[in-house]
Write a protein that holds these residues in place. Structure first.
Motif, PDB file in Angstrom:
ATOM      1  N   GLY A 266      28.560  51.539  44.731  1.00  0.00           N
ATOM      2  CA  GLY A 266      27.411  52.411  44.557  1.00  0.00           C
ATOM      3  C   GLY A 266      26.939  52.532  43.123  1.00  0.00           C
ATOM      4  N   MET A 267      27.630  51.932  42.186  1.00  0.00           N
ATOM      5  CA  MET A 267      27.246  52.013  40.779  1.00  0.00           C
ATOM      6  C   MET A 267      26.148  50.984  40.485  1.00  0.00           C
ATOM      7  N   ARG A 268      25.147  51.414  39.746  1.00  0.00           N
ATOM      8  CA  ARG A 268      23.995  50.561  39.507  1.00  0.00           C
ATOM      9  C   ARG A 268      24.364  49.255  38.808  1.00  0.00           C
ATOM     10  N   GLU A 269      25.324  49.307  37.904  1.00  0.00           N
ATOM     11  CA  GLU A 269      25.650  48.125  37.105  1.00  0.00           C
ATOM     12  C   GLU A 269      26.362  47.036  37.900  1.00  0.00           C
ATOM     13  N   VAL A 270      26.984  47.404  39.019  1.00  0.00           N
ATOM     14  CA  VAL A 270      27.854  46.474  39.736  1.00  0.00           C
ATOM     15  C   VAL A 270      27.035  45.470  40.545  1.00  0.00           C
ATOM     16  N   ARG A 271      27.274  44.182  40.293  1.00  0.00           N
ATOM     17  CA  ARG A 271      26.621  43.108  41.027  1.00  0.00           C
ATOM     18  C   ARG A 271      27.564  42.428  42.021  1.00  0.00           C
ATOM     19  N   LEU A 272      28.842  42.551  41.805  1.00  0.00           N
ATOM     20  CA  LEU A 272      29.813  41.952  42.714  1.00  0.00           C
ATOM     21  C   LEU A 272      31.048  42.818  42.755  1.00  0.00           C
ATOM     22  N   CYS A 273      31.513  43.105  43.951  1.00  0.00           N
ATOM     23  CA  CYS A 273      32.784  43.812  44.136  1.00  0.00           C
ATOM     24  C   CYS A 273      33.498  43.145  45.291  1.00  0.00           C
ATOM     25  N   ALA A 274      34.702  42.660  45.018  1.00  0.00           N
ATOM     26  CA  ALA A 274      35.476  41.980  46.058  1.00  0.00           C
ATOM     27  C   ALA A 274      36.937  42.383  45.956  1.00  0.00           C
ATOM     28  N   THR A 275      37.571  42.549  47.091  1.00  0.00           N
ATOM     29  CA  THR A 275      39.017  42.695  47.100  1.00  0.00           C
ATOM     30  C   THR A 275      39.611  41.290  47.042  1.00  0.00           C
ATOM     31  N   VAL A 276      40.680  41.143  46.261  1.00  0.00           N
ATOM     32  CA  VAL A 276      41.265  39.821  46.042  1.00  0.00           C
ATOM     33  C   VAL A 276      42.767  39.853  46.284  1.00  0.00           C
ATOM     34  N   LEU A 277      43.308  38.675  46.533  1.00  0.00           N
ATOM     35  CA  LEU A 277      44.738  38.510  46.774  1.00  0.00           C
ATOM     36  C   LEU A 277      45.324  37.748  45.596  1.00  0.00           C
ATOM     37  N   SER A 278      45.808  38.494  44.625  1.00  0.00           N
ATOM     38  CA  SER A 278      46.400  37.898  43.426  1.00  0.00           C
ATOM     39  C   SER A 278      47.198  38.988  42.730  1.00  0.00           C
ATOM     40  N   ARG A 279      47.445  38.843  41.448  1.00  0.00           N
ATOM     41  CA  ARG A 279      48.169  39.894  40.726  1.00  0.00           C
ATOM     42  C   ARG A 279      47.293  41.139  40.579  1.00  0.00           C
ATOM     43  N   HIS A 280      45.992  40.990  40.798  1.00  0.00           N
ATOM     44  CA  HIS A 280      45.060  42.108  40.895  1.00  0.00           C
ATOM     45  C   HIS A 280      44.650  42.216  42.366  1.00  0.00           C
ATOM     46  N   ASN A 281      44.018  43.328  42.743  1.00  0.00           N
ATOM     47  CA  ASN A 281      43.475  43.375  44.097  1.00  0.00           C
ATOM     48  C   ASN A 281      42.014  43.801  44.150  1.00  0.00           C
ATOM     49  N   LEU A 282      41.371  43.962  42.982  1.00  0.00           N
ATOM     50  CA  LEU A 282      39.946  44.251  42.959  1.00  0.00           C
ATOM     51  C   LEU A 282      39.296  43.452  41.835  1.00  0.00           C
ATOM     52  N   LEU A 291      27.574  45.622  24.451  1.00  0.00           N
ATOM     53  CA  LEU A 291      29.033  45.564  24.399  1.00  0.00           C
ATOM     54  C   LEU A 291      29.629  46.962  24.339  1.00  0.00           C
ATOM     55  N   ASP A 292      28.981  47.849  23.611  1.00  0.00           N
ATOM     56  CA  ASP A 292      29.454  49.231  23.544  1.00  0.00           C
ATOM     57  C   ASP A 292      29.340  49.893  24.910  1.00  0.00           C
ATOM     58  N   ASP A 293      28.266  49.573  25.641  1.00  0.00           N
ATOM     59  CA  ASP A 293      28.079  50.152  26.969  1.00  0.00           C
ATOM     60  C   ASP A 293      29.122  49.632  27.952  1.00  0.00           C
ATOM     61  N   ALA A 294      29.690  48.455  27.663  1.00  0.00           N
ATOM     62  CA  ALA A 294      30.758  47.952  28.528  1.00  0.00           C
ATOM     63  C   ALA A 294      31.943  48.916  28.537  1.00  0.00           C
ATOM     64  N   GLN A 295      32.244  49.487  27.381  1.00  0.00           N
ATOM     65  CA  GLN A 295      33.325  50.467  27.320  1.00  0.00           C
ATOM     66  C   GLN A 295      32.928  51.762  28.017  1.00  0.00           C
ATOM     67  N   ARG A 296      31.662  52.154  27.856  1.00  0.00           N
ATOM     68  CA  ARG A 296      31.197  53.361  28.555  1.00  0.00           C
ATOM     69  C   ARG A 296      31.195  53.146  30.064  1.00  0.00           C
ATOM     70  N   PHE A 297      30.896  51.913  30.492  1.00  0.00           N
ATOM     71  CA  PHE A 297      30.943  51.611  31.921  1.00  0.00           C
ATOM     72  C   PHE A 297      32.355  51.808  32.466  1.00  0.00           C
TER      73      PHE A 297
END
Length: 351
Positions: A266-282, A291-297
């Motif tokens: 639901g976040m405006r900035e997000v273009r892709l969200c997937a659950t994954v099977l690896s050492r991460h799961n999102l 670049l500064d806004d990346a930290q604020r995101f």
């Protein structure tokens, strides 16, 4: 004119792009009605944007295709030997089933979105062709379990609510009663052709695929009705208010994964969200203002989804390929490689 486009995107052009993000294959008359312009004017404006590489329309296989058991998606990290990154990137940009490719910051050189028929073919390619490519030093694969949202749903948001309502009123809703079906060889050829030009007409597609326009119309409409194909209008990222692309990997308790994914999409900035099977799961891809806004995101992300722990992050230094389209350093389209999930020999007949 191209130089002007590299500096700014006017209000009318932003509205046009937003309209085509909602209804990528709508007639110019319908687009013009929503914008208060005539069909000739909007068609001419679009041609100017497309010729400059400032905006384009493609099509790509939708998540429902993998859900139906046809194909899989993986996010692949590639490490390159010193001095080999440009050659490796050029070679991978030409691969039809590499849908997206970026030079990235952090603990990898390249990030790829790879489509494959199945896990076996994906494994053969990553451990064979990819690993054997000169200059490739290491490969790490993250398998997508489910794609919760993807970039065809991302919007520039330049239209009023009334204009959006006007465009969405006649736009077919996804997830209709049409069930998924096995792709034919003709479906595959149509997907490849539409990946290059998502607004290609039925007659043009018929000439490219060697069948009648009526046959093309029937197949294309069925692909969209079954939600197996998504069209999307893209804009050169430097022309939007969101010029920086970031990729985040994270971990979420398994019991909370579905709810967190829903919150994140639901976040405006997000273009892709997937659950994954690896050492991460999102796995997340977002466009942010700086670049500064990346930290604020990340701060906003933590507030919205406190169960999510970000475990790694990368910035797209050069997004070289997006949904099959080749981009220059400023994000302008300079060409395309038709998308292909697998060889036609692996699908059913042409009818």
């Amino acid at each position: 004119m191209a130089q002007h486009l590299r500096q700014s995107l006017g209000d009318v052009d932003q509205a046009l792009v937003h309209a085509l993000q909602i209804a990528p294959r709508a007639s110019w008359a319908r687009i013009g009605t929503a914008l208060g312009l005539d069909a000739v004017t909007v068609a001419r404006r679009w041609q100017r944007l497309a010729e400059a590489g400032a905006a384009w329309i493609s099509c790509h296989p939708a998540p429902a295709l993998a859900d139906s058991g046809q194909g899989c998606l993986a996010f692949v990290e590639v490490d390159c030997a010193p001095g080999h990154l440009p050659d490796v990137a050029r070679a991978l940009a030409a691969v039809p089933h590499v849908a997206a490719l970026s030079q990235a910051s952090g603990d990898r050189d390249l990030l790829l979105n790879v489509m494959a028929r199945d896990l076996a073919s994906l494994t053969r390619w990553t451990t064979g062709d990819l690993a054997a490519l000169e200059g490739v030093r290491a490969v790490r694969t993250h398998l997508a379990a489910r794609v919760h949202t993807e970039a065809s749903r991302w919007r520039l948001r330049a239209l009023s609510r009334e204009q959006v309502a006007l465009l969405t009123a006649d736009e077919p809703q996804r997830r209709t009663a049409t069930p998924a079906f096995p792709l034919t060889a003709l479906d595959q050829r149509l997907i490849a052709a539409l990946s290059v030009d998502g607004r290609a007409g039925y007659r043009t597609l018929a000439e490219q695929c060697g069948v009648s326009p009526d046959t093309v119309r029937r197949h294309v409409r069925r692909l969209f009705a079954a939600d197996l194909l998504h069209a999307r209008c893209e804009v050169a990222r430097s022309l939007s208010d969101w010029p920086v692309g970031v990729t985040l990997w994270g971990r979420v308790p398994a019991a909370r994964l579905g709810e967190v994914a829903q919150r994140v999409t639901g976040m405006r900035e997000v273009r892709l969200c997937a659950t994954v099977l690896s050492r991460h799961n999102l796995h997340l891809v977002a466009w942010v203002r700086s670049l500064d806004d990346a930290q604020r995101f990340e701060i906003r992300l933590a507030e919205r989804a406190p169960d999510l722990t970000v475990t790694d992050r990368a910035v797209a230094l050069w997004p070289m390929k997006l949904s099959g389209h080749l981009l220059d350093e400023d994000g302008y389209r300079i060409g395309a490689t038709p998308l292909a999930l697998w060889d036609e020999e692996g699908v059913s007949g042409p009818t």
